[in-house]
Scaffold this motif. Sequence first.
Motif, PDB file in Angstrom:
ATOM      1  N   PRO B  56      76.033 -53.791 -11.921  1.00  0.00           N
ATOM      2  CA  PRO B  56      75.954 -53.301 -13.155  1.00  0.00           C
ATOM      3  C   PRO B  56      76.331 -55.013 -14.025  1.00  0.00           C
ATOM      4  CG  PRO B  56      77.931 -53.534 -11.426  1.00  0.00           C
ATOM      5  CD  PRO B  56      76.502 -53.507 -11.427  1.00  0.00           C
ATOM      6  N   TYR B  57      76.167 -56.338 -13.990  1.00  0.00           N
ATOM      7  CA  TYR B  57      75.937 -57.036 -14.021  1.00  0.00           C
ATOM      8  C   TYR B  57      74.256 -57.637 -14.331  1.00  0.00           C
ATOM      9  CZ  TYR B  57      80.462 -57.162 -12.690  1.00  0.00           C
ATOM     10  OH  TYR B  57      81.752 -56.505 -12.688  1.00  0.00           O
ATOM     11  N   ASP B  58      73.623 -56.709 -14.386  1.00  0.00           N
ATOM     12  CA  ASP B  58      72.250 -56.735 -14.236  1.00  0.00           C
ATOM     13  C   ASP B  58      72.153 -56.141 -16.038  1.00  0.00           C
ATOM     14  OD1 ASP B  58      71.554 -57.578 -11.996  1.00  0.00           O
ATOM     15  OD2 ASP B  58      70.351 -55.852 -11.179  1.00  0.00           O
ATOM     16  N   ARG B  59      73.011 -55.776 -16.783  1.00  0.00           N
ATOM     17  CA  ARG B  59      73.380 -55.387 -17.852  1.00  0.00           C
ATOM     18  C   ARG B  59      73.839 -56.056 -18.847  1.00  0.00           C
ATOM     19  NH1 ARG B  59      73.574 -54.178 -23.175  1.00  0.00           N
ATOM     20  NH2 ARG B  59      73.101 -51.897 -23.730  1.00  0.00           N
ATOM     21  N   ALA B  60      73.164 -56.722 -19.774  1.00  0.00           N
ATOM     22  CA  ALA B  60      73.803 -57.970 -20.427  1.00  0.00           C
ATOM     23  C   ALA B  60      74.823 -57.374 -21.381  1.00  0.00           C
ATOM     24  CB  ALA B  60      72.085 -58.358 -22.132  1.00  0.00           C
ATOM     25  N   THR B  61      75.740 -58.541 -21.417  1.00  0.00           N
ATOM     26  CA  THR B  61      77.296 -57.664 -22.131  1.00  0.00           C
ATOM     27  C   THR B  61      77.669 -57.179 -21.795  1.00  0.00           C
ATOM     28  OG1 THR B  61      76.468 -56.188 -23.802  1.00  0.00           O
ATOM     29  CG2 THR B  61      75.937 -58.524 -24.143  1.00  0.00           C
ATOM     30  N   TYR B  62      77.794 -56.509 -19.931  1.00  0.00           N
ATOM     31  CA  TYR B  62      78.312 -55.863 -19.054  1.00  0.00           C
ATOM     32  C   TYR B  62      79.957 -56.741 -18.704  1.00  0.00           C
ATOM     33  CZ  TYR B  62      80.826 -52.966 -15.404  1.00  0.00           C
ATOM     34  OH  TYR B  62      81.231 -51.575 -15.051  1.00  0.00           O
ATOM     35  N   ARG B  63      80.417 -56.645 -19.427  1.00  0.00           N
ATOM     36  CA  ARG B  63      81.795 -57.800 -18.604  1.00  0.00           C
ATOM     37  C   ARG B  63      83.121 -56.541 -18.236  1.00  0.00           C
ATOM     38  NH1 ARG B  63      80.128 -60.682 -23.148  1.00  0.00           N
ATOM     39  NH2 ARG B  63      78.209 -61.794 -22.744  1.00  0.00           N
ATOM     40  N   TYR B  64      82.860 -55.669 -17.327  1.00  0.00           N
ATOM     41  CA  TYR B  64      84.187 -55.014 -16.565  1.00  0.00           C
ATOM     42  C   TYR B  64      83.827 -55.493 -15.368  1.00  0.00           C
ATOM     43  CZ  TYR B  64      83.167 -53.341 -21.434  1.00  0.00           C
ATOM     44  OH  TYR B  64      82.697 -53.223 -22.599  1.00  0.00           O
ATOM     45  N   HIS B 167      93.010 -55.912 -12.501  1.00  0.00           N
ATOM     46  CA  HIS B 167      91.843 -55.702 -12.119  1.00  0.00           C
ATOM     47  C   HIS B 167      90.695 -54.659 -13.075  1.00  0.00           C
ATOM     48  CE1 HIS B 167      88.416 -55.509  -9.724  1.00  0.00           C
ATOM     49  NE2 HIS B 167      88.074 -54.077  -9.933  1.00  0.00           N
ATOM     50  N   PHE B 168      91.305 -54.377 -13.737  1.00  0.00           N
ATOM     51  CA  PHE B 168      90.266 -53.422 -14.927  1.00  0.00           C
ATOM     52  C   PHE B 168      90.097 -54.219 -16.370  1.00  0.00           C
ATOM     53  CE2 PHE B 168      87.779 -49.908 -15.582  1.00  0.00           C
ATOM     54  CZ  PHE B 168      88.307 -48.427 -14.883  1.00  0.00           C
ATOM     55  N   LEU B 236      82.941 -62.101 -10.545  1.00  0.00           N
ATOM     56  CA  LEU B 236      83.836 -63.360 -11.472  1.00  0.00           C
ATOM     57  C   LEU B 236      84.024 -63.853 -12.618  1.00  0.00           C
ATOM     58  CD1 LEU B 236      85.326 -65.993  -8.682  1.00  0.00           C
ATOM     59  CD2 LEU B 236      86.450 -64.003  -9.518  1.00  0.00           C
ATOM     60  N   GLN B 237      82.378 -64.303 -13.191  1.00  0.00           N
ATOM     61  CA  GLN B 237      81.430 -64.633 -13.934  1.00  0.00           C
ATOM     62  C   GLN B 237      82.101 -63.393 -14.941  1.00  0.00           C
ATOM     63  OE1 GLN B 237      81.263 -67.327 -15.169  1.00  0.00           O
ATOM     64  NE2 GLN B 237      80.719 -67.198 -17.242  1.00  0.00           N
ATOM     65  N   HIS B 238      81.820 -62.350 -15.030  1.00  0.00           N
ATOM     66  CA  HIS B 238      81.395 -61.509 -15.991  1.00  0.00           C
ATOM     67  C   HIS B 238      82.962 -60.612 -16.464  1.00  0.00           C
ATOM     68  CE1 HIS B 238      77.800 -62.279 -17.246  1.00  0.00           C
ATOM     69  NE2 HIS B 238      77.212 -61.983 -15.695  1.00  0.00           N
ATOM     70  N   THR B 239      83.408 -60.356 -14.632  1.00  0.00           N
ATOM     71  CA  THR B 239      85.006 -59.750 -15.155  1.00  0.00           C
ATOM     72  C   THR B 239      85.920 -60.306 -15.266  1.00  0.00           C
ATOM     73  OG1 THR B 239      84.262 -57.674 -13.693  1.00  0.00           O
ATOM     74  CG2 THR B 239      87.023 -58.500 -13.830  1.00  0.00           C
ATOM     75  N   PHE B 240      86.409 -61.729 -15.314  1.00  0.00           N
ATOM     76  CA  PHE B 240      87.106 -63.054 -15.367  1.00  0.00           C
ATOM     77  C   PHE B 240      86.947 -64.359 -16.258  1.00  0.00           C
ATOM     78  CE2 PHE B 240      88.500 -60.063 -11.485  1.00  0.00           C
ATOM     79  CZ  PHE B 240      89.753 -59.136 -12.556  1.00  0.00           C
TER      80      PHE B 240
END
Lengths: 436, 415
Positions: B56-64, B167-168, B236-240
């Motif tokens: 999912p992190y291949d999509r720019a601005t996916y931060r979840y 986590h969410f 780690l980078q995008h979610t937190f």
Amino acid sequence: MRERITLIHSPEEGVDPAELVLEPARLKAPAIGAAREDRLTAALDELPSHVSLLLQDFQTLHAFTSVASKNNKNTPRDAHYFYQILDHSHLILKAYADICGDDEECRARARELNDASSLEFAYDAEKPVAKITAFWPLEERTLDITSSDGRRTEVGIMARGSPPSMEEHDIGLGGITLVLGDSKRPSPTLFKFAERHRSAEQLFQATFTQPTGLHPAIRISLSGSQAPAEDCRSYAFLTLPKTIFADRYQLHDNLFMASKNLTALRHASLPVDLEAPAYTTETWGSNILVELAPPSTTQEEWAVEVPLHLRYLEPSATGERDIHVAYPVVFWACPVEQGTNFAINPFDKVGLGYDDLFDDDTVYWHVTPQPASGGDGRLVTSITVPVVDEKAASWVGVGTAVVVGLGFLWVLWQLVRAQTNSDQEARAAKVEKKSR
Amino acid sequence: MSLKTLALRPAPLFLLGVLLRVVLLFYGMYQDAHSALKYTDIDYLVFTDAARLPSPYDRATYRYTPLLAWLLYPTTLPGFFSFGKTLFAVADIVAGYLIWGMLRKRGRAMESCGAFTAIWLWNPMVATISTRGSSEGLLGVLTMALLWAVEQKRISVAGILLGLSVHFKIYPFIYAPAIIWWMDDANLGKAAQGEDIPALARFLNMERVTLAVTSLATFVGLNATMYLISYGHDFLQHTFLHHVTRLDHRHNFSPYNVLLYLSSAEPSSPTGLRVESLAFLPQLLLSCVLIPLVMAKRDLAVSMMAQTFAFVTFNKVCTSQYFLWYMVFLPLYLPHSSMLRNPTLGITALALWILTQAAWLQQGYELEFLGRSTFFPGMWLASLAFFLTNCWILGIIITDGASTRRAPARKAHAE
């Protein structure tokens, strides 16, 4: 190392071969109204070591400087692009002089490049050769060229000609060519080649729709929608500085694209951060190729809009900053007519940015850009971007701290009051309990 | 029976809530299919794109969390594009059901429960946000389920829900201290332990340990799973980390906004200590320490509402979707609120909340669409006015929450 010097004059003028002074390594010609192109071609091992070391890191490198307008653009190709509003012609001139080494004749030629109207440096690791091309516009000029050892100098003096079996969109050239030191006399030449880039005889103007806001759209108004040939598609190729960008995800929905008279986003360079401010963005900028959707019935005038987004820019003293965006390249791309071979064009130009996105067998019919009326005539559109006023800095730091502090203290006081009340309540309850 | 009374009975209450969302869902589909201006939220396109990709992190601005993308996997199937919106709408309804249940358990009359639940279920803002495809509705159901589990004293369930919601979306960690603090013998309905047991031992009761262990295990377990099985550092980078290190320079409601824009433009400030690097102090002090300490034992639901309100008000970034985080608590707070007892106070609070927001939105419109430089002073002052209004409202909520009698404690005495 070899160089090619070409003069193209109008058919009415011409040089009488008798007036040419040809010494073994020198050629002098009388004054003639002509455009001139110089091209120096050097193999990788003929380059000075610091240049060849630098080039090793590149698959291709293509730099184009239009000196006359002082508005230059390195033309993107493959993975390495740069876009700077810088005049880097001095770098190309320095590279030329370095290639010359101690060869004084060569260095003299390098100095002549100072007043060229455009300069181009191209390197291709597959060949591997570096080419420096300079161009001067039509002007009365004389010729006095000396060659030196280790450098093959070929000179051509030509005008539009009509070799037999010329077809439509062929360009014919006729005149004389000679190689300094080799040729005893100039040899007559007559040849033709197919035009890869043609004029579609339509005009366009690029403006930003008003008001621009933070999401400006560039509006391309065209003077005709008739395709110049069969199976053509129309495109706009935008080279954007890093202050403005297209959201590749937004240019996706068919209805949305159709409402802007666009067919699809065909190419978008990467990476493009969709959120970062310009001042933390390191990428030079971006370019996109959008396919336009001409009206189904031919119209005199039509327009497309390409929606873009501004990045936040640094604060300024006025609360505004102007940014400049180069005009897009607008063209029809058509399949080449059967039997056409572009390879024999000695002046063929590739590496213009958009041509890498098409087959080699593509003909480009260019829509002619018209500078905005009332402007300075440059092919640039400008917008004023709202930024925070520098004067804000002295207020906002203190002001925010004070207000947040006050808000915090207010909430704190409410908490203390609530706690005190509940403590009193608890004491009262205890007293009540004991007294029972 | 009046029409009003009829509508507030459980069946019509929920049916109308469902109907509102069904209508909006179909309206959204119609608008998307026929207009270049889309009903669907940009974020929904981010989720559904992400669900389609190997990571999912291949999509720019996916931060979840990847969980969200997995949950939305059906949206990638033909004809199921609206699956996620339906899911978010269902989450709204479930949250409404939990609210209704908790109100009933407080012993309120059926009609009154219906009226307060309707504030959530019939709220057009809530229904629009979820049917446009914003995932905030999921947080609403998670926090309501967490509160429900605590009130039901299903401690392990509460622990799992707490771990899952942190986590969410990180912010529900502010509920941990409140719930832990709330779980004393009186609130748990247990006989008070003797004074001879050391205070620390009395504090560390079974329930508190269970909550801490289950929530930590869930949180760590989910993170380790996401990290190890596939997405590693991207996760780690995008979610937190993104949420911790981001510089929110784009205009939003936060009082820090213009300050952050200014300081992001000059990375090496000579003044040394910067105001914004201290911004987390008042925010965390209020939402994690002081509010739970004063309020949690008296009224856990209102404490959680006040904590969320403080967290959003003092946050370095604030958009209208964050308002949903505390709006879900409104039906549980309003029944004892002085804003309802004293309509003048209530209407003044609501009017100020809307007016200061409208002032900011007007400045935002001039900036975003007309290109006027309204950052200073207009937008800055509007954000400060909105902030002060929120602080004032927060003060009212705190006063209301702290003046609630400790109902469970009385109940314990009665046993």
